[in-house]
Design a protein around this motif. Structure first.
Motif, mmCIF file in Angstrom:
data_model
loop_
_atom_site.group_PDB
_atom_site.id
_atom_site.type_symbol
_atom_site.label_atom_id
_atom_site.label_comp_id
_atom_site.label_asym_id
_atom_site.label_seq_id
_atom_site.Cartn_x
_atom_site.Cartn_y
_atom_site.Cartn_z
ATOM 1 N N LEU A 9 22.210 10.074 -42.277
ATOM 2 C CA LEU A 9 23.260 9.326 -42.515
ATOM 3 C C LEU A 9 24.568 9.959 -42.181
ATOM 4 N N SER A 10 24.375 11.192 -43.069
ATOM 5 C CA SER A 10 25.818 12.076 -43.468
ATOM 6 C C SER A 10 26.300 12.655 -42.015
ATOM 7 N N VAL A 11 25.245 13.109 -41.288
ATOM 8 C CA VAL A 11 25.718 13.513 -40.050
ATOM 9 C C VAL A 11 26.013 12.527 -38.972
ATOM 10 N N LEU A 12 25.500 11.386 -39.139
ATOM 11 C CA LEU A 12 25.827 10.136 -38.113
ATOM 12 C C LEU A 12 27.332 9.856 -38.350
ATOM 13 N N LEU A 13 27.797 9.724 -39.768
ATOM 14 C CA LEU A 13 28.923 9.370 -40.188
ATOM 15 C C LEU A 13 29.932 10.083 -40.394
ATOM 16 N N ALA A 14 29.763 11.451 -40.016
ATOM 17 C CA ALA A 14 30.769 12.555 -40.309
ATOM 18 C C ALA A 14 32.030 12.108 -39.262
ATOM 19 N N GLY A 15 32.095 11.413 -38.192
ATOM 20 C CA GLY A 15 33.056 11.470 -37.508
ATOM 21 C C GLY A 15 34.350 10.760 -37.886
ATOM 22 N N THR A 16 35.267 10.483 -37.311
ATOM 23 C CA THR A 16 36.524 9.651 -37.550
ATOM 24 C C THR A 16 36.207 8.311 -38.049
ATOM 25 N N LEU A 17 36.846 7.754 -38.755
ATOM 26 C CA LEU A 17 36.574 6.283 -39.066
ATOM 27 C C LEU A 17 37.924 5.452 -39.724
ATOM 28 N N VAL A 18 38.009 4.362 -39.018
ATOM 29 C CA VAL A 18 39.217 3.585 -39.301
ATOM 30 C C VAL A 18 38.799 2.233 -39.811
ATOM 31 N N THR A 296 40.522 8.660 -31.968
ATOM 32 C CA THR A 296 39.611 9.396 -33.112
ATOM 33 C C THR A 296 38.842 10.444 -32.139
ATOM 34 N N ASP A 297 38.758 10.483 -30.838
ATOM 35 C CA ASP A 297 37.808 11.506 -30.160
ATOM 36 C C ASP A 297 38.895 12.606 -29.694
ATOM 37 N N ASN A 299 42.163 13.357 -31.338
ATOM 38 C CA ASN A 299 43.444 13.856 -32.349
ATOM 39 C C ASN A 299 43.332 15.472 -32.660
ATOM 40 N N ILE A 300 42.199 15.960 -33.008
ATOM 41 C CA ILE A 300 41.936 17.212 -33.533
ATOM 42 C C ILE A 300 41.879 18.248 -32.334
ATOM 43 N N GLN A 301 41.458 17.827 -31.116
ATOM 44 C CA GLN A 301 41.471 18.637 -29.827
ATOM 45 C C GLN A 301 42.995 18.588 -29.525
ATOM 46 N N SER A 302 43.968 17.788 -29.700
ATOM 47 C CA SER A 302 45.433 17.540 -29.357
ATOM 48 C C SER A 302 46.045 18.588 -30.326
ATOM 49 N N LEU A 303 45.763 18.743 -31.464
ATOM 50 C CA LEU A 303 46.233 19.703 -32.444
ATOM 51 C C LEU A 303 46.001 21.210 -31.944
ATOM 52 N N GLN A 304 44.709 21.449 -31.560
ATOM 53 C CA GLN A 304 43.980 22.689 -31.236
ATOM 54 C C GLN A 304 44.819 23.122 -30.030
ATOM 55 N N ALA A 305 45.168 21.986 -28.980
ATOM 56 C CA ALA A 305 45.543 22.577 -27.816
ATOM 57 C C ALA A 305 47.057 22.966 -27.918
ATOM 58 N N GLY A 306 47.750 22.218 -28.936
ATOM 59 C CA GLY A 306 49.337 22.360 -29.213
ATOM 60 C C GLY A 306 49.871 21.091 -28.442
ATOM 61 N N GLU A 307 49.067 20.096 -28.168
ATOM 62 C CA GLU A 307 49.641 18.871 -27.521
ATOM 63 C C GLU A 307 50.319 18.015 -28.401
ATOM 64 N N THR A 308 50.145 18.110 -29.769
ATOM 65 C CA THR A 308 50.538 17.563 -30.976
ATOM 66 C C THR A 308 50.858 18.638 -31.927
ATOM 67 N N ASP A 309 51.890 18.259 -32.765
ATOM 68 C CA ASP A 309 52.242 18.986 -33.950
ATOM 69 C C ASP A 309 51.739 18.622 -35.355
ATOM 70 N N ALA A 310 51.464 17.381 -35.219
ATOM 71 C CA ALA A 310 50.774 16.607 -36.339
ATOM 72 C C ALA A 310 49.813 15.377 -36.042
ATOM 73 N N GLU A 311 48.988 15.099 -36.745
ATOM 74 C CA GLU A 311 48.088 13.926 -36.447
ATOM 75 C C GLU A 311 47.931 13.018 -37.590
ATOM 76 N N ALA A 312 48.260 11.740 -37.429
ATOM 77 C CA ALA A 312 48.498 10.563 -38.447
ATOM 78 C C ALA A 312 47.324 10.000 -38.899
ATOM 79 N N GLN A 313 46.002 10.143 -38.091
ATOM 80 C CA GLN A 313 45.184 9.441 -38.093
ATOM 81 C C GLN A 313 43.856 10.254 -38.033
ATOM 82 N N VAL A 314 43.491 11.108 -39.092
ATOM 83 C CA VAL A 314 42.416 12.044 -39.148
ATOM 84 C C VAL A 314 41.585 11.604 -40.329
ATOM 85 N N SER A 315 40.314 11.511 -40.016
ATOM 86 C CA SER A 315 39.408 11.136 -41.132
ATOM 87 C C SER A 315 39.080 12.422 -41.808
ATOM 88 N N VAL A 316 39.023 12.326 -43.242
ATOM 89 C CA VAL A 316 38.589 13.579 -43.825
ATOM 90 C C VAL A 316 37.061 13.332 -44.340
#
Length: 586
Positions: A9-18, A296-297, A299-316
């Motif tokens: 379950l931990s693996v299944l639920l590791a993704g982003t969550l709102v 959620t799919d 946002n982190i890739q956008s940071l990694q590519a430099g398309e965004t400077d910050a992301e306001a909705q990333v799940s921890v």
């Protein structure tokens, strides 16, 4: 629940969550609600606080500095005059008194100013109002406005604009999220009912002074009066009492006095801003600003590519946090969220009227396993309806640690005995729980199998009904449920009269406790924080002893930012829009 299941379950639920919920405190993601604390008038802080230094990777306040700023992608590094912040899509209600979602209100906080602003500790400081005074009887508030605030078309902001804003929010045709009636302004009800053509308690003393008279002492007055200000000359040109339909045509043509001016809105894609050169706190240091729609799919890739400077909705999650740290060029801010998840009971159902049953169901659910599976150590099990970042918080309560034996004992005491078929019953009625579950929702995906196993061990049938969010809310309103999971997003003030007070406007579960009602009233009628603290501590002890909900968790929020952007002043209460005018690209 087996270890194997928990691991999978931990693996299944590791993704982003709102999480979504309906709120008083307020809904996640919609934001409206409860009332922040009227603190004494103090001088505003103009300097950003230094970031905390301990490196922390789990659910608590923390700051993880970039390990190698040189790894910043070229797409970001070459962008020297523009800050791009990713977030989920907007509803498009860009008006300070109409914004409903978190993301629309990120825009509104960028475009509009308030009389008072929240501080890092959840109390209040002057903003457009350079100071305020409260009369000895605590019924009259006098706000003294700065004389250097202008709307972005050059028109000065005056007491007329404050009076207009408050008047509109009292109008019977106003259908925005603000509940101005909580401010208790004299004559407000008469205006709303249409029996008065003006509000008696709103008095303009001069161009930069406004007096608000209330009918009763209320800690809700300051935050409700001190909220966003909209310009009368722009939004009030076509105003007639009882008719606000015209204002909706201006939602995507906003005019405010904030640090930025909206230049372009492309639905589903982005909002573009340019700096307000005449902003009263100083021209923003970054000329251009973009709020870019990410998912959620992506946002982190956008940071990694430099398309965004910050992301306001990333799940921890552990996976997300490790990935963000590995990029090297990100400063990572972590905050306990000012909110909580919960499982609500239908208190109109006979079996839940006995607090021993509700206590048993709390003891009998392995909340720690559920929370760990979903948040991987980045959320904490809670036992009261308050965030641990609030000045009103107390931990002097029962912890309700998982204990099937204790749960069984309480159920036996309440008369729910195990029958021949292994199912508990009372007066010929089987103990069956109809659980409304929003889907898709990782928390519900974790709750259901754990609850079926735990409650099954207690002799209780647990039957989930998987529906979309709107369908769940519809059934909830009709009372067609036993239990459900949702989440509240809290505002700064601990008052929750509308949630837990008997007949509260958002008390859809039917909870009623005379002692809770008494303490809620006592808390809202006291303005001094130090005097309010023991009241709310007593309130939370009572809500812990007579639980309206199974309180589930307080999670962690995160703001990953490209380290070339510096100057943030952040906390669980003070989110990134408040810093936009002072951050710079280095």
């Amino acid at each position: 629940m087996s270890r194997k299941f928990s691991s999978v379950l931990s693996v299944l639920l590791a993704g982003t969550l709102v999480l979504a919920a309906c709120g008083s405190d307020s809904a996640e993601p919609p934001e409206n609600s409860a009332s922040p604390e009227p603190s004494a008038s103090v001088a505003p802080s103009s300097e950003p606080s230094a970031a905390p230094t301990p490196e922390q990777t789990n659910a608590s306040d923390g700051f993880i500095p970039a390990s190698d700023k040189s790894k910043s992608p070229a797409a970001a590094t070459n962008r020297t005059d523009t800050l791009i912040i990713g977030m989920e899509d907007f509803k498009g209600l860009f008006n300070g008194i109409y914004g409903e979602t978190v993301y629309d209100n990120y825009v509104n906080n960028t475009l509009f100013d308030k009389l008072v602003n929240v501080q890092k500790d959840g109390t209040y400081e002057p903003s457009v109002a350079e100071k305020w005074e409260v009369s000895d009887d605590k019924l009259v508030y006098t706000f003294y406005l700065r004389d250097d605030v202008k709307f972005t078309d050059g028109t000065p902001l005056t007491a007329e604009d404050v009076a207009f804003t408050l008047t509109v929010k009292h109008d019977k045709s106003y259908d925005g999220p603000s509940d101005i009636m909580k401010a208790k302004i004299k004559g407000g009800k008469e205006y709303k009912d249409g029996t008065a053509s003006e509000i008696e308690g709103i008095k303009i003393i001069n161009e930069h002074t406004i007096e608000i008279t209330t009918t009763e002492v209320s800690a809700s007055t300051l935050p409700n009066v001190g909220d966003f200000i909209i310009p009368k000359h722009y939004y009030g040109a076509d105003y007639k009492q009882g008719s606000l339909d015209y204002m909706k045509n201006l939602h995507q043509k906003p005019l405010g006095s904030g640090p930025y001016i909206m230049e372009t809105y492309i639905p589903g894609q982005e909002v573009r801003f340019v700096a307000n050169e005449n902003y009263f706190k100083g021209k923003p240091k970054i000329p251009k600003l973009i709020f870019k729609v990410t998912t959620t799919d992506t946002n982190i890739q956008s940071l990694q590519a430099g398309e965004t400077d910050a992301e306001a909705q990333v799940s921890v999650s552990t996976d997300n946090l490790e990935l963000l740290k590995s990029l090297g060029f990100l400063d990572i801010y972590l905050f306990p969220t000012n909110g909580y998840g919960y499982i609500g009971f239908n208190h109109k159902d006979e079996k839940f009227k006995d607090k021993r049953v509700r206590q048993a169901l709390t003891y009998g659910l392995n909340r720690e396993e559920i929370v760990q599976a979903v948040y991987q150590g980045n959320a904490k099990v809670i036992n009261i309806p308050q965030s641990n970042v609030s000045w009103a918080y107390t931990d002097d309560i029962k912890n309700y640690e998982f204990n099937l034996e204790k749960a069984a004992q309480l159920l036996d005491e309440a008369g729910w005995k195990v029958g021949a078929d292994g199912i508990r019953e009372k007066d010929g009625v089987k103990f069956k729980i109809h659980f409304l579950a929003t889907t898709p929702n990782p928390v519900n995906e974790a709750i259901i199998p754990v609850a079926q196993e735990n409650y099954g061990d207690l002799g209780i049938l647990f039957e989930p009904d998987m529906l979309d969010f709107n369908a769940v809310k519809e059934k909830q309103k009709k009372g067609e449920f036993d239990m459900f999971f949702l989440a509240w997003q809290l505002t700064e003030d601990p008052d929750s009269t509308n949630v837990f007070g008997t007949n509260g406007s958002q008390n859809e579960i039917g909870y009623s406790n005379p002692k809770v009602d008494e303490l809620l009233l006592k808390g809202i009628q006291e303005l001094d924080i130090e005097k309010r603290k023991p009241i709310y501590h007593e309130l939370y002890k009572e809500l812990n002893e007579d639980p309206p909900y199974i309180f589930m968790y307080q999670r962690t929020d995160i703001l990953p930012v490209n380290a070339r952007v510096q100057g943030w002043d952040l906390s669980s209460f003070k989110r990134f829009p408040f810093s936009l005018y002072q951050v710079s690209i280095n």
